[in-house]
Design an enzyme around this catalytic site. Sequence first.
Site, mmCIF file in Angstrom:
data_model
loop_
_atom_site.group_PDB
_atom_site.id
_atom_site.type_symbol
_atom_site.label_atom_id
_atom_site.label_comp_id
_atom_site.label_asym_id
_atom_site.label_seq_id
_atom_site.Cartn_x
_atom_site.Cartn_y
_atom_site.Cartn_z
ATOM 1 C CB CYS A 1 4.727 10.463 1.559
ATOM 2 S SG CYS A 1 3.159 11.344 1.634
ATOM 3 N NE ARG B 1 -1.240 2.640 2.763
ATOM 4 C CZ ARG B 1 -0.764 3.814 3.197
ATOM 5 N NH1 ARG B 1 -0.743 4.870 2.404
ATOM 6 N NH2 ARG B 1 -0.283 3.913 4.424
ATOM 7 C CG ASP B 2 3.482 4.197 2.970
ATOM 8 O OD1 ASP B 2 3.222 5.171 2.246
ATOM 9 O OD2 ASP B 2 4.273 4.254 3.919
ATOM 10 C CG HIS C 1 5.129 4.797 8.869
ATOM 11 N ND1 HIS C 1 4.287 3.871 8.306
ATOM 12 C CD2 HIS C 1 5.657 5.489 7.827
ATOM 13 C CE1 HIS C 1 4.295 4.004 6.991
ATOM 14 N NE2 HIS C 1 5.124 4.987 6.666
ATOM 15 C CG HIS D 1 9.128 8.015 5.339
ATOM 16 N ND1 HIS D 1 8.325 8.854 4.625
ATOM 17 C CD2 HIS D 1 8.394 6.900 5.567
ATOM 18 C CE1 HIS D 1 7.151 8.274 4.420
ATOM 19 N NE2 HIS D 1 7.163 7.098 4.992
ATOM 20 C CG ASN E 1 7.658 3.808 3.301
ATOM 21 O OD1 ASN E 1 7.251 4.443 4.252
ATOM 22 N ND2 ASN E 1 6.953 3.659 2.185
#
Length: 299
Positions: A240, A15-16, A207, A209, A249
């Site tokens: 993102c 997803r991300d 989360h 990055h 990520n």
Amino acid sequence: MQLPLFVKIVEVGPRDGLQSESTPIDTDTKVEFINKLSDTGLSVIEATSMVKAGRIPQLSDAEEVYQKINKLANVTYPALVPNLQGMERALAVGVDEIALFASASEHFSQDNINCSTAESLQRFEPVIELAQEYAIPIRAYLSCAFGHPSDNTITADKVADLAELLTTMGCIEISLADTYGICTPLQTQRILTSVSERISIDQLAVHFHDTRGQALANILASLETGVSVIDASVAGLGGCPYAKSASGNVATEDVVYMLNGMNIETGIDLNALIDAGNFICNKLGRDNQSKVGRLGVKP
Ligand code: MG
């Protein structure tokens, strides 16, 4: 400092990760990718996002992907749900957990979802109500929880307020995101310490990055404050789509390698994970952003 014995990795690559990869990936490849991830021992794989068709073209086949993946009994497959329509779509395909998205930065909230943080939380109310009616667990992302390059109003207190509010609203896990990859380890610990004074550390995920190369250091700092849930993206997919400089990520392979070396259990087969990362990189025609993924476990 007591480190956790077990860390739950939340794999966000499908997803991300994929949502900000510009090379189109067909449905069957996404399904194969997620199935490969399921076979690595991961316990949570964020599968897709129920965003409005057209908003993120890469994820326009969300329902089909969700229906076609081989769902293992011991794996949870959350889907990101932006609004009530998304929640209805999620229910129609039997999503077993949802993820909501809010921002600690008003700048980012306006840019990204065209409303204030308070308005976004209001929009969650009917979504949460419907999820609870069907007993579907809810996780929430809080983006920019560790700062924003041009919004200096994000304080540890504000992050703690929002995290507490999200749990009060019914979210069981709050993933604090360093969306721009600007945080450093001691600041990470300050923010986590202040949030954990308001909600249980067991409800917190991080989360990070790796935009500025700080992700693993920040993860270690998080483990030292007692966090035991870490979001990561295989092969370092994505970043993102709304934060142009925010590529990267943290790569799941690099996180698992670090945890293995610290004798922290994840239940994940690192070689199988590396294979899954290389599989999707080949399909995307891009380099693997995981250093461990490029080298293998024993180069
Ligand atoms: Mg991310």
